[in-house]
Design an enzyme around this catalytic site. Structure first.
Site, PDB file in Angstrom:
ATOM      1  N   ARG A  24      -1.037  22.458 -14.683  1.00  0.00           N
ATOM      2  CA  ARG A  24      -0.016  21.454 -15.035  1.00  0.00           C
ATOM      3  C   ARG A  24      -0.099  21.063 -16.511  1.00  0.00           C
ATOM      4  O   ARG A  24       0.872  20.591 -17.088  1.00  0.00           O
ATOM      5  CB  ARG A  24      -0.141  20.237 -14.110  1.00  0.00           C
ATOM      6  CG  ARG A  24       1.000  19.242 -14.275  1.00  0.00           C
ATOM      7  CD  ARG A  24       1.058  18.220 -13.157  1.00  0.00           C
ATOM      8  NE  ARG A  24       2.089  17.229 -13.417  1.00  0.00           N
ATOM      9  CZ  ARG A  24       2.501  16.323 -12.555  1.00  0.00           C
ATOM     10  NH1 ARG A  24       1.987  16.282 -11.338  1.00  0.00           N
ATOM     11  NH2 ARG A  24       3.438  15.447 -12.871  1.00  0.00           N
ATOM     12  N   LYS A  71       9.247  23.381 -13.010  1.00  0.00           N
ATOM     13  CA  LYS A  71       8.345  22.230 -12.866  1.00  0.00           C
ATOM     14  C   LYS A  71       7.841  22.143 -11.414  1.00  0.00           C
ATOM     15  O   LYS A  71       6.663  21.860 -11.178  1.00  0.00           O
ATOM     16  CB  LYS A  71       9.042  20.934 -13.283  1.00  0.00           C
ATOM     17  CG  LYS A  71       8.125  19.725 -13.081  1.00  0.00           C
ATOM     18  CD  LYS A  71       7.960  18.818 -14.238  1.00  0.00           C
ATOM     19  CE  LYS A  71       6.833  17.827 -13.974  1.00  0.00           C
ATOM     20  NZ  LYS A  71       6.872  16.643 -14.777  1.00  0.00           N
ATOM     21  N   ARG A 131       0.801  -1.232   0.000  1.00  0.00           N
ATOM     22  CA  ARG A 131       0.000   0.000   0.000  1.00  0.00           C
ATOM     23  C   ARG A 131       0.833   1.281   0.000  1.00  0.00           C
ATOM     24  O   ARG A 131       0.366   2.351   0.363  1.00  0.00           O
ATOM     25  CB  ARG A 131      -0.962   0.039   1.201  1.00  0.00           C
ATOM     26  CG  ARG A 131      -1.936  -1.109   1.212  1.00  0.00           C
ATOM     27  CD  ARG A 131      -3.143  -0.777   2.061  1.00  0.00           C
ATOM     28  NE  ARG A 131      -4.061  -1.879   2.074  1.00  0.00           N
ATOM     29  CZ  ARG A 131      -4.120  -2.790   3.042  1.00  0.00           C
ATOM     30  NH1 ARG A 131      -3.312  -2.697   4.076  1.00  0.00           N
ATOM     31  NH2 ARG A 131      -4.987  -3.761   2.973  1.00  0.00           N
ATOM     32  N   HIS A 151       3.109  18.801 -26.988  1.00  0.00           N
ATOM     33  CA  HIS A 151       2.930  17.355 -26.821  1.00  0.00           C
ATOM     34  C   HIS A 151       1.768  16.769 -27.621  1.00  0.00           C
ATOM     35  O   HIS A 151       1.815  15.604 -27.985  1.00  0.00           O
ATOM     36  CB  HIS A 151       2.770  17.004 -25.338  1.00  0.00           C
ATOM     37  CG  HIS A 151       4.076  17.020 -24.585  1.00  0.00           C
ATOM     38  ND1 HIS A 151       4.856  18.153 -24.477  1.00  0.00           N
ATOM     39  CD2 HIS A 151       4.754  16.044 -23.907  1.00  0.00           C
ATOM     40  CE1 HIS A 151       5.935  17.879 -23.764  1.00  0.00           C
ATOM     41  NE2 HIS A 151       5.909  16.615 -23.414  1.00  0.00           N
ATOM     42  N   GLU A 155      12.763  19.370 -24.396  1.00  0.00           N
ATOM     43  CA  GLU A 155      11.946  19.632 -23.194  1.00  0.00           C
ATOM     44  C   GLU A 155      12.459  20.868 -22.446  1.00  0.00           C
ATOM     45  O   GLU A 155      11.678  21.610 -21.850  1.00  0.00           O
ATOM     46  CB  GLU A 155      11.949  18.417 -22.250  1.00  0.00           C
ATOM     47  CG  GLU A 155      11.137  17.219 -22.745  1.00  0.00           C
ATOM     48  CD  GLU A 155       9.616  17.354 -22.571  1.00  0.00           C
ATOM     49  OE1 GLU A 155       9.147  18.356 -21.999  1.00  0.00           O
ATOM     50  OE2 GLU A 155       8.903  16.440 -23.036  1.00  0.00           O
ATOM     51  N   HIS A 177       3.033  13.881 -29.645  1.00  0.00           N
ATOM     52  CA  HIS A 177       2.618  12.474 -29.444  1.00  0.00           C
ATOM     53  C   HIS A 177       2.123  11.864 -30.742  1.00  0.00           C
ATOM     54  O   HIS A 177       2.403  10.700 -31.038  1.00  0.00           O
ATOM     55  CB  HIS A 177       1.487  12.386 -28.407  1.00  0.00           C
ATOM     56  CG  HIS A 177       1.962  12.523 -26.999  1.00  0.00           C
ATOM     57  ND1 HIS A 177       1.160  12.989 -25.990  1.00  0.00           N
ATOM     58  CD2 HIS A 177       3.158  12.250 -26.424  1.00  0.00           C
ATOM     59  CE1 HIS A 177       1.839  13.022 -24.863  1.00  0.00           C
ATOM     60  NE2 HIS A 177       3.052  12.570 -25.097  1.00  0.00           N
ATOM     61  N   GLU A 184      -2.999  17.858 -12.165  1.00  0.00           N
ATOM     62  CA  GLU A 184      -3.206  18.269 -13.568  1.00  0.00           C
ATOM     63  C   GLU A 184      -4.669  18.566 -13.872  1.00  0.00           C
ATOM     64  O   GLU A 184      -5.246  18.026 -14.811  1.00  0.00           O
ATOM     65  CB  GLU A 184      -2.658  17.206 -14.536  1.00  0.00           C
ATOM     66  CG  GLU A 184      -2.468  17.760 -15.935  1.00  0.00           C
ATOM     67  CD  GLU A 184      -1.775  16.808 -16.900  1.00  0.00           C
ATOM     68  OE1 GLU A 184      -0.714  16.275 -16.565  1.00  0.00           O
ATOM     69  OE2 GLU A 184      -2.329  16.622 -17.988  1.00  0.00           O
ATOM     70  N   HIS A 224      11.189  11.188 -28.027  1.00  0.00           N
ATOM     71  CA  HIS A 224      10.119  11.983 -27.434  1.00  0.00           C
ATOM     72  C   HIS A 224      10.396  13.499 -27.528  1.00  0.00           C
ATOM     73  O   HIS A 224       9.575  14.260 -28.026  1.00  0.00           O
ATOM     74  CB  HIS A 224       9.906  11.555 -25.982  1.00  0.00           C
ATOM     75  CG  HIS A 224       8.876  12.391 -25.281  1.00  0.00           C
ATOM     76  ND1 HIS A 224       7.535  12.299 -25.545  1.00  0.00           N
ATOM     77  CD2 HIS A 224       9.008  13.365 -24.338  1.00  0.00           C
ATOM     78  CE1 HIS A 224       6.875  13.160 -24.801  1.00  0.00           C
ATOM     79  NE2 HIS A 224       7.741  13.822 -24.055  1.00  0.00           N
ATOM     80  N   LYS A 245       4.253  11.412 -11.336  1.00  0.00           N
ATOM     81  CA  LYS A 245       3.470  10.580 -12.260  1.00  0.00           C
ATOM     82  C   LYS A 245       4.147   9.221 -12.379  1.00  0.00           C
ATOM     83  O   LYS A 245       5.347   9.147 -12.679  1.00  0.00           O
ATOM     84  CB  LYS A 245       3.390  11.236 -13.645  1.00  0.00           C
ATOM     85  CG  LYS A 245       2.376  12.350 -13.729  1.00  0.00           C
ATOM     86  CD  LYS A 245       2.160  12.785 -15.178  1.00  0.00           C
ATOM     87  CE  LYS A 245       1.142  13.904 -15.254  1.00  0.00           C
ATOM     88  NZ  LYS A 245       1.042  14.478 -16.615  1.00  0.00           N
ATOM     89  N   ASN A 292       2.364  20.266 -21.207  1.00  0.00           N
ATOM     90  CA  ASN A 292       2.127  19.501 -22.442  1.00  0.00           C
ATOM     91  C   ASN A 292       2.270  20.351 -23.688  1.00  0.00           C
ATOM     92  O   ASN A 292       1.878  19.921 -24.773  1.00  0.00           O
ATOM     93  CB  ASN A 292       0.724  18.866 -22.406  1.00  0.00           C
ATOM     94  CG  ASN A 292       0.611  17.858 -21.295  1.00  0.00           C
ATOM     95  OD1 ASN A 292       1.616  17.240 -20.930  1.00  0.00           O
ATOM     96  ND2 ASN A 292      -0.573  17.695 -20.748  1.00  0.00           N
TER      97      ASN A 292
HETATM   98  N1  GLY Z   1       5.370  15.331 -17.962  1.00  0.00           N
HETATM   99  C1  GLY Z   1       4.353  16.225 -17.688  1.00  0.00           C
HETATM  100  C2  GLY Z   1       3.938  16.235 -16.261  1.00  0.00           C
HETATM  101  O1  GLY Z   1       4.644  15.741 -15.408  1.00  0.00           O
HETATM  102  O2  GLY Z   1       2.887  16.706 -15.947  1.00  0.00           O
END
Ligand code: GLY
Length: 358
Positions: free
Chosen positions: A238, A224, A121, A245, A185, A249, A234, A262, A143, A242
């Site tokens: 946040r 960030k 957990r 992106h 990036e 993508h 997000e 990427h 993430k 993107n």
């Molecule tokens: N890679 C984008 C984010 O962490 O929200």
């Protein structure tokens, strides 16, 4: 350099950017010292180049260290590998006090974070990114995820690490093309949040081998951290991360992950998004040119014969994940990203033509 903090109340953590940090890693441990063991999850070559030093340092500080080596490639972010990691952790008598150290790029970071979020957990974990992309982006913000049934990151969680330890010296063995990918990036951060930083990047990217990586990584991590602090889940802000992106993508899916990296795809996606921003009168010509010329200084793959239908197919696929709404990121001035739903398929397809013009 002052500490960079992701400020999330009782889940707040530090991002440490320090050349040579890997060799004295025990100095950066933030968790309670009474742990059963530390589990380094990594790839074979990374373990050989860096993990063994890390392991020695931790063992010399009195920790029991378990190594878990993943196969190379994106395939390793699946349930089979997840299963193998958990099995090895159980066999090694890991318990709720065990701590995971993710030593690698985005794939290692994502799967290790998910393991940490779900084992018993939830146990503590550190992110120790080894690629430029991971140093400035995926290691920060919690993430985590796995691919399932050909769908990327369809299983996952937002689960913050105890700390992110970035050692820019690890870039010494990073292939040149991975550096270019990471620089895409890095340029994104200037475009969305800091025009002055983008001005510097315009000069710095002229010489990729002598690029001031540590300085640039620090600035990206600060940006960030600020964004994740304000919108961890997000729901709004946040999303500006993107930028580039949506189209990026689609290019990755269309051309294949082996043809384009990427950050390279994001760089091309940023050109398209900047073009739409300029066309809509949001981005003035001077700022548009500064961003485009900065991106053009990167040795990006030449794109030919894009199939507009396929591009729209992938973009519409992303849209399905958002209840049919396409949240597109534009620049309302350089350093000022906005989230908008006011971008049409026609504008996207027109913008893609720009990729053939430079
Ligand atoms: N890679 C984008 C984010 O962490 O929200």
């Amino acid at each position: 350099m002052s500490d960079i903090i992701v400020d999330l109340n009782d889940r707040s953590y530090k991002i440490i950017v320090e050349n040579g940090a890997i060799n004295s890693f025990s100095n950066y441990l933030m968790h309670n010292a009474s742990v059963k063991n530390l589990v380094i999850i990594s790839h074979e070559l990374l373990m050989k180049n860096y993990g063994l030093k890390l392991k020695n340092n931790l063992e010399n500080s009195g920790y029991e260290v378990i190594e878990i080596i993943l196969p190379d490639g994106d395939d390793s972010k699946d349930l089979k590998i997840y299963n193998e990691i958990i099995t090895k952790m159980i066999d090694s008598n890991c318990d709720r006090t065990s701590v995971v150290i993710a030593l690698g790029g985005g794939v290692v970071g994502d799967i290790s974070g998910f393991v940490a979020s779900s084992f018993m957990r939830g146990i503590k974990y550190y992110q120790v990114p080894t690629t430029l992309l991971a140093m400035v982006d995926s290691s920060i913000g919690g993430k985590t995820g796995l691919n399932f049934s050909k769908k990327k990151n369809i299983v996952g969680s937002i689960y913050q690490p105890v700390s992110v330890v970035v050692d820019p010296d690890l870039l010494n063995t990073l292939p040149f093309s991975e550096k270019v990918s990471g620089l895409g990036e890095i340029i994104k951060y200037g475009a969305i949040k800091d025009r002055g930083f983008l001005n510097n990047l315009y000069e710095w990217v002229k010489d990729i081998e002598n690029f001031p990586y540590t300085k640039a990584i620090e600035r990206c991590c600060q940006i960030k951290a600020e964004i994740v602090t304000k919108d961890e889940n997000e729901t709004d802000l946040r999303r500006i991360l993107n930028f580039g992106h949506t189209i990026g993508h689609a290019l990755e899916s269309h051309l294949g992950y082996k043809m384009i990296k990427h950050g390279e795809a994001v760089s091309l996606g940023m050109k398209c998004s900047a073009w739409i921003s300029h066309k809509k009168g949001l981005l003035n010509t001077e700022d548009y040119n500064l961003l485009i010329e900065t991106i053009n200084r990167l040795p990006l793959p030449k794109i030919s014969a894009l199939d507009p239908e396929k591009i729209m197919h992938y973009i519409n696929f992303d849209k399905k994940n958002e209840n049919g709404i396409l949240n597109f990121i534009l620049l309302n001035g350089l350093g000022k990203a906005i989230v908008t739903q006011d971008v049409s398929s026609f504008e996207i397809l027109e913008s893609i033509k720009v990729l053939h013009e430079y």
